[in-house]
Structure formats: C-alpha cells, structure tokens
Design a protein around this motif. Sequence first.
Motif, PDB file in Angstrom:
ATOM      1  N   LEU A 148      17.676  10.788  -0.709  1.00 51.24           N
ATOM      2  CA  LEU A 148      17.693   9.861   0.428  1.00 51.24           C
ATOM      3  C   LEU A 148      16.422   9.835   1.090  1.00 51.24           C
ATOM      4  N   ALA A 149      16.067  10.896   1.509  1.00 53.33           N
ATOM      5  CA  ALA A 149      14.785  11.154   2.264  1.00 53.33           C
ATOM      6  C   ALA A 149      13.664  10.751   1.567  1.00 53.33           C
ATOM      7  N   GLN A 150      13.330  10.608   0.318  1.00 54.40           N
ATOM      8  CA  GLN A 150      12.248   9.981  -0.222  1.00 54.40           C
ATOM      9  C   GLN A 150      12.476   8.542  -0.161  1.00 54.40           C
ATOM     10  N   VAL A 151      13.682   7.789  -0.347  1.00 49.99           N
ATOM     11  CA  VAL A 151      13.980   6.597  -0.214  1.00 49.99           C
ATOM     12  C   VAL A 151      13.244   6.104   1.048  1.00 49.99           C
ATOM     13  N   ARG A 152      13.907   6.801   2.364  1.00 49.64           N
ATOM     14  CA  ARG A 152      13.381   6.386   3.495  1.00 49.64           C
ATOM     15  C   ARG A 152      11.934   6.385   3.819  1.00 49.64           C
ATOM     16  N   ASP A 153      11.107   7.514   3.016  1.00 50.42           N
ATOM     17  CA  ASP A 153       9.860   7.750   3.160  1.00 50.42           C
ATOM     18  C   ASP A 153       9.129   6.352   2.640  1.00 50.42           C
ATOM     19  N   ARG A 154       9.655   5.961   1.363  1.00 49.84           N
ATOM     20  CA  ARG A 154       9.130   4.809   0.997  1.00 49.84           C
ATOM     21  C   ARG A 154       9.085   3.820   1.530  1.00 49.84           C
ATOM     22  N   TYR A 155      10.179   3.265   2.209  1.00 52.29           N
ATOM     23  CA  TYR A 155      10.615   2.237   2.966  1.00 52.29           C
ATOM     24  C   TYR A 155       9.700   2.030   4.015  1.00 52.29           C
ATOM     25  N   ARG A 156       9.215   3.364   4.768  1.00 51.38           N
ATOM     26  CA  ARG A 156       8.433   3.293   5.874  1.00 51.38           C
ATOM     27  C   ARG A 156       7.060   3.336   5.476  1.00 51.38           C
ATOM     28  N   GLN A 157       6.866   3.844   4.367  1.00 49.59           N
ATOM     29  CA  GLN A 157       5.220   3.395   3.920  1.00 49.59           C
ATOM     30  C   GLN A 157       5.148   2.096   3.935  1.00 49.59           C
ATOM     31  N   LEU A 158       5.886   1.578   3.006  1.00 52.96           N
ATOM     32  CA  LEU A 158       5.737  -0.091   2.912  1.00 52.96           C
ATOM     33  C   LEU A 158       5.425  -0.908   4.259  1.00 52.96           C
ATOM     34  N   ARG A 159       6.606  -0.507   5.136  1.00 54.90           N
ATOM     35  CA  ARG A 159       6.689  -0.805   6.330  1.00 54.90           C
ATOM     36  C   ARG A 159       5.420  -1.136   7.183  1.00 54.90           C
ATOM     37  N   THR A 160       4.849   0.222   7.012  1.00 57.05           N
ATOM     38  CA  THR A 160       3.580   0.574   7.790  1.00 57.05           C
ATOM     39  C   THR A 160       2.383  -0.422   7.154  1.00 57.05           C
ATOM     40  N   ALA A 161       2.605  -0.367   5.773  1.00 59.08           N
ATOM     41  CA  ALA A 161       1.431  -0.806   4.994  1.00 59.08           C
ATOM     42  C   ALA A 161       1.376  -2.623   5.228  1.00 59.08           C
ATOM     43  N   LEU A 162       2.628  -3.011   5.213  1.00 61.13           N
ATOM     44  CA  LEU A 162       2.438  -4.735   5.437  1.00 61.13           C
ATOM     45  C   LEU A 162       3.634  -4.798   6.516  1.00 61.13           C
ATOM     46  N   PRO A 163       3.059  -4.660   7.887  1.00 60.79           N
ATOM     47  CA  PRO A 163       3.785  -4.550   9.053  1.00 60.79           C
ATOM     48  C   PRO A 163       4.583  -5.961   9.035  1.00 60.79           C
ATOM     49  N   ASP A 164       3.896  -7.047   8.760  1.00 57.03           N
ATOM     50  CA  ASP A 164       4.519  -8.367   8.980  1.00 57.03           C
ATOM     51  C   ASP A 164       5.459  -8.968   8.033  1.00 57.03           C
ATOM     52  N   ALA A 223      -2.175   1.854  -1.084  1.00 53.70           N
ATOM     53  CA  ALA A 223      -3.247   1.242  -0.372  1.00 53.70           C
ATOM     54  C   ALA A 223      -4.102  -0.075  -1.231  1.00 53.70           C
ATOM     55  N   ASP A 224      -4.466   0.344  -2.354  1.00 58.29           N
ATOM     56  CA  ASP A 224      -4.943  -0.851  -3.318  1.00 58.29           C
ATOM     57  C   ASP A 224      -4.419  -1.774  -3.302  1.00 58.29           C
ATOM     58  N   TYR A 225      -3.141  -1.719  -3.592  1.00 56.94           N
ATOM     59  CA  TYR A 225      -2.273  -2.949  -3.738  1.00 56.94           C
ATOM     60  C   TYR A 225      -2.152  -3.936  -2.341  1.00 56.94           C
ATOM     61  N   VAL A 226      -2.259  -3.110  -1.340  1.00 52.03           N
ATOM     62  CA  VAL A 226      -2.240  -3.923  -0.029  1.00 52.03           C
ATOM     63  C   VAL A 226      -3.388  -4.579   0.285  1.00 52.03           C
ATOM     64  N   ARG A 227      -4.559  -3.846  -0.114  1.00 56.15           N
ATOM     65  CA  ARG A 227      -6.037  -4.536   0.065  1.00 56.15           C
ATOM     66  C   ARG A 227      -6.117  -5.701  -0.713  1.00 56.15           C
ATOM     67  N   ARG A 228      -5.796  -5.667  -1.908  1.00 63.37           N
ATOM     68  CA  ARG A 228      -5.940  -6.699  -2.919  1.00 63.37           C
ATOM     69  C   ARG A 228      -4.914  -8.019  -2.244  1.00 63.37           C
ATOM     70  N   ILE A 229      -3.738  -7.665  -1.839  1.00 59.49           N
ATOM     71  CA  ILE A 229      -2.703  -8.846  -1.492  1.00 59.49           C
ATOM     72  C   ILE A 229      -3.421  -9.435  -0.400  1.00 59.49           C
ATOM     73  N   GLU A 230      -3.896  -8.476   0.791  1.00 57.09           N
ATOM     74  CA  GLU A 230      -4.571  -9.022   2.066  1.00 57.09           C
ATOM     75  C   GLU A 230      -5.857  -9.965   1.765  1.00 57.09           C
TER      76      GLU A 230
END
Lengths: 405, 405
Positions: free
Chosen positions: A47-63, A252-259
């Motif tokens: 579950l720690a890895q699940v939380r970690d992934r969620y937070r990574q995405l939360r940070t990468a796409l804050p809105d 980061a590559d995905y987020v950059r392309r999406i942005e």
Amino acid sequence: MTDLSATTGVTDRPSGTAQQTESAAPDPILQFLDRQQPETPCLVMDLAQVRDRYRQLRTALPDARICYAVKANPTPEVVGELVGLGASFDVASPGEIDLCLAKGAAPESISYGNTIKKRRDIARAYEQGVRLFVTDSAADLTNIAEVAPGSQVFCRVLVDNKGSRTPFGRKFGCPPEIAAQLLRRARELDLDAYGVSFHIGSQQLEPVAWEHGISAARQVFENCAAHGVRLRMVNLGGGLPAGYTEAAPPLADYVRRIEESLDRNFGAQRPELLIEPGRFIVGDAGVLRSEVVLVSDSSDGERSWVYLDIGRYNGLAETEGEAITYRLRTSRDGDPLGPVVLAGPTCDGDDVLYQRTRYELPRTLRGGDWVDLLSAGAYTASYSSVGFNGFTPLPTYCVDGDEQP
Amino acid sequence: MTDLSATTGVTDRPSGTAQQTESAAPDPILQFLDRQQPETPCLVMDLAQVRDRYRQLRTALPDARICYAVKANPTPEVVGELVGLGASFDVASPGEIDLCLAKGAAPESISYGNTIKKRRDIARAYEQGVRLFVTDSAADLTNIAEVAPGSQVFCRVLVDNKGSRTPFGRKFGCPPEIAAQLLRRARELDLDAYGVSFHIGSQQLEPVAWEHGISAARQVFENCAAHGVRLRMVNLGGGLPAGYTEAAPPLADYVRRIEESLDRNFGAQRPELLIEPGRFIVGDAGVLRSEVVLVSDSSDGERSWVYLDIGRYNGLAETEGEAITYRLRTSRDGDPLGPVVLAGPTCDGDDVLYQRTRYELPRTLRGGDWVDLLSAGAYTASYSSVGFNGFTPLPTYCVDGDEQP
C-alpha cells in the motif's frame, strides 16, 4: 520514496531475464512472503507504493482530478487507501460503485466511466448519488437523461491507439463530430454537457499519443461552442505505464507532452482536467508469487517448458497474445540461465504465457521452486476465473511498507 | 430423446443468424426462463440432455470407459447426474477431485488427466484413492512413482490438431518414442505402464483426426512390446463436438472412423478404451441467457454494435479469436435482420465477441431485450472472472426435462 524512473524505466538486458530489486531497504513484500509463506499463487500489494504513485501523479498534474480506475485492482484495502488520499474513482459497473461507497468514497467522487450501461444501472447509480457519466451513443444518452436527470455527461471520442500494448479497437468512442452532436443533444435534454474523454490505449509507451485525444477534444469543444454549448472538461483517460520487461518513459515525459498538447490546443482556455490511472497506480505495487509445478524438457529439444501454478485463467489474463511481459524473479537467481517456454497449470492449450517472447530462467529451476512476477498489481487478481479446471481464484494480500517495524 | 444430428448438425443458413429450436415438446429451459425470470446473465442446464448424451456415447462405444472431462462444466448437479449414470471422471486438479468425491464418485472412477501436477497434489490424490495418472515428462513420472507407488500411468503423445476449432499447440504430450521411453521407465519404477492418450483438439470437426492419435498409440505399444512392456489401454481423449454455427458431423461418423482406425492399427489386439468427452456431454445441454445492454449505431456507418451483459470475462472465454461461434436466439426473432458486431459489457477493448464473423440480428433489437446463446453448456460458467470490472460470475441453474409436469 519510489523513484519512478527506477520502477518503470526497465532494463536494457535481454528481455524477460530475471531482475533483482536494487534496494537497500528491506522489501516489505518479500518480508511478508518469507514470514507468512502463503499458499501460492497469490498477489501481494504494498500500500505504501500505491500511496506513493498517487502522490507522484498528484504533484505532476496538480489541477487534474485523479479518478482511480477501480477495474485495475478492486482490492478493498487499495480502494480504501485511495479514498483516504482524496482520490476520485472511475467505475465500470454497479459492483464497483458499491465497493467504492462501502470503502467510504463520496458519491460525487465517482465517475461512471463505462459507455455500456443498463438503463436500470444508471438509475441505481443516480439514486446512490452519482452525477457524472460517460456516453458515446444516442441510446445511452437518452437513458441518462431519463433516469439521471441533470447529471454531468462527457462523451468519449475514438482515437488512435498506436503505441499501446493493449489497444482498444473500435469498441468505445465515436468520431469528434458525433461526440459534438451528442453533447449538444445532452444540453437539449437538460443534462450538463461537461466535456470529452478519450483513451489512447493501456500501457501506452509513447507520451506523444495524448495529442491524438487532446486535439480531438478541441475539435469537439469548438464544434459545441459554435452551437452555443460551452464544454469545460477534458478527461485524459488512462494509459500511463507500469514497469514490465520493456522500457517505459518516466512520468515527467508524459506530463510534458500532455502539457504541451494542452497549450497547443487550448492555450489560455485550459479546461478542467480529469485523469483515470489504473495500471500506473497499482501495477508496480504488486508481486505475484507462483510455484514451479514442473519443468519438462521439450520435445523439440531446444527450450524447456516451465509450468507455473499461475496462468492465463487464474490471474495472468494480460499474457494473452503475450501483450504484457512481466519481469521475473526466482528462488534460483544467479544460477546459469537457459531459454524457456512459460505455461500455466490448466489442461488448456491456450494457457501458455510466453512462447514467442524470449524468456530465460535458471537452468537449475525445478518443481517446488518459486517464481515471482513483478509489477503484477494491475489487471491480475480480479480477472481470475471462479474455478476453471478446479483451480481457485488468486488471493490478494496487502502489506504497508511504511509501517515496517 | 435428443437426435444428435439435429442438435449438432447445424444450419446451412448464413452463419450466426438466429435459429429456432424445432421441437414440439415444450423446452424445459425456456419454461424455466419464462417462469423464473432470473437475473441475467445466467446459464441454464437441462440434466435430461446431459443424461441423453452420455447414453448415446455409452451405446456408440459400449466397451469404452467414459471419463467425463469435469473442466467442461463442473456444476455439482451435472457431476452428480453423471455419477448416477456410472460415468468415470477426467480431472485436472485437486479441486476437481474433491468435487467428484463430494458428489459420490468412487476414487477408482477418477483419472488425474493433467500432465501438470504438483508433487503434493499427486500425493493427495493417491491418499484419496486415485490410482490412474497421465504423464508426459520424466519429472512428473518420478513424482508419481515416489508418491503414488504402483499406480496406473498412461502417457500423452503429441498429435496433429488439424480440424480442431481450439487446438492445443505444443503444451501437452511428447513424441511416441519419448512416450515409449517414459512407459518403459514407469515399469522400472514399479508403476503399471497402462497405455497411451492423445487429444486431437477440442471441437474437432474431422472424424478422421483420431487416426493421428491411434496410429501414434500403436507405435508406442509396439516400441514397448519390443522391450517386454505390454501396454493395454488407448485413451481417445476429447474432441467430440457440440452444435455451434458451423455444421459438425454426427456421432456415428466419429465412431465409424475411430473403429476403422482401431481395426487398422490394432486388429484383433483391440486395446481397452477410455474416452474423455466434455463439450459433447454438456455443450448442447445449456442455454446462456443474456440481456441487451445497448445497441449503438457504429461510427463506420455499417454495422450496429450490440452490447450484451455477457462477454469474454463473465462466461464467453471461448469467443477469444472468435474460435467458438454460438447460435443465437432473441426475443425479436422473426423481425428483419441486419449485420452486427457483438460485444461484452466491460471497459475492455478485447471484450468483443464477434467482429470478424458475420452475425445478423433483428434490427428492432434494443436495450432490455434478451439474447440466448445456444449450446453454451461447455466451457462457460467456470471460466467466469471473479469480478473483472465489478461484474459478478455467471450463475448456473439446472432443470430436468424428464421431470416436467
């Protein structure tokens, strides 16, 4: 805690060879397996890895509103963990709605993301408080208008799935011009014509793929705007990868392309965003432990056949067509390797995991040894058959790497 | 009661169109569905048809031991019915052994027919009284000798599966010369080297295919005899068909070809026979009732998409690759037909039943109507996922057409 590039950016070595986890900290999943020695096969989630992934995405796409795709792993503890983190949920059926609500999700955090819904299931969801629905057909839209009046609807457009390991074909979505018609019709039916969704295919290895969907969404926005209907939301769907044998770009590559694509298509008129990660959140957080049933020298004299107690019908559905190639770890890692065919335990000729894909495993491997399939947290346990060939469904255990002694 | 040629010899009409059951007597499955209106999807089995099929085969091959392949349909009532008729059982796992014993089968009526067995599962079966095991590898044979001493073993040879709708590939069986080596070795290990098995592929439409297996068996018999090991049994495997959209020969054609081949290869030295029918016994005895969730005009402007509440993950696993094409019956039969794509209810792009195969259904079909998949009694319910996308597994109901009021 987890570095995404380390877990999804996978290996230059010959595909399918065993890979050691490079970590100084004790691995909570291995600790659990060592201590509990559970019956195999089984899936263990951290579950720690699940939380970690969620937070990574939360940070990468804050809105972006993050709607976890429950279908990827409906283990109640996983859903509960994500409720606690404030996630929203992408659900496919009444069963998944019930699960989310039972784990404490608010009805307004649920998106009914299946275009294929019985009329009475829409009504039931509405009674439970769900107010957000996808659609892609006139018949479904009419049902929503009649039994879920006033709800928000978004329309799924059909986009190119090139680069996906498990593309969708033509089952879902409609062309942008039909989507615009449906959304304009939605307004006439007193629904809230909210936006556009797309799915560029699961395990999408090309970050540029989102451009297909975002530009299609823009077309629908423009068409609707020209008719006085102002859409507000783009749903980026799923597609973010987990770490299998082939290299996947970092988040980061995905987020950059999406942005970049959002800027290019929407400029200052940035829409509300929704995203539906499943595999990305749970894939790398799970290890599937199996036992070697038998190693048999093949009749073609070349590759050994290694039969595991896990196969296509008790968890490894995504090995169909060898689409998903899991990384492996065995109890004999370090011994000399030899080429193998990997197969499951049933009397079914299609229950073969990897025959075309070249896998190498220790030549010393034999019945009773264990083989771990890494990054197996998504699209495994819930696919298990109820009992094909009399084999029981795959159980799931959860550990929490943040709660180690 | 059931005439085999009528139920498996199917239709010259365009493939996949609906077909009426031509029967004067009331159909007990339809009566059940009309009366009970069960939640869909569900499978309804007619035990009278199961009995009838068993007796047909009993009559056609009077000296063969009939081992029902439990994997085809492990519904307890079906297994119990066959126990009552004196059938034997081909099982794939400890779970299936437990099921057969629970329904009253004698341990000596059970054949452990999976070449892939854990050592401890062989030991467990032996403790339960099972004394008949298949093998095809040295490692498995050693396990049998050590934990099931003195048991009867037969060796599976790999044969051509041409003509099968669901061929086995190379997962099971070994070449005749290896089989002979293993059986000679079995004798050295104080096992009873009993005979040879093969499988010419499930839903085998070419009766001549059995010749591949029977001639391979003869080679093994001859090789062993030359080394003083006298084999006694030929296991004809499965492969007898059920009635899908394509025509299948009548049972008599299969039996004639098998008898001719036995005469040609064994002459007066006719071996003991064993046969492992699954699909043939239960396939035509089941009807799967589904509901139309949605009919959507396709974006390619040609075929409508008909989405059912049954799909690849809750029962129709054998539609993978469109291998098995079920006959359909709908609540709007008689209305004008139009071409359709048929798909299941999940958010999964692979959950499409028939896209390449041409199916036509009534153009009036819409959400809420029912569609019956005929001859769906084999390889359906037990393949269901435990809950992929939150959809529940397929329930099975049993009726008995001989017990109608």
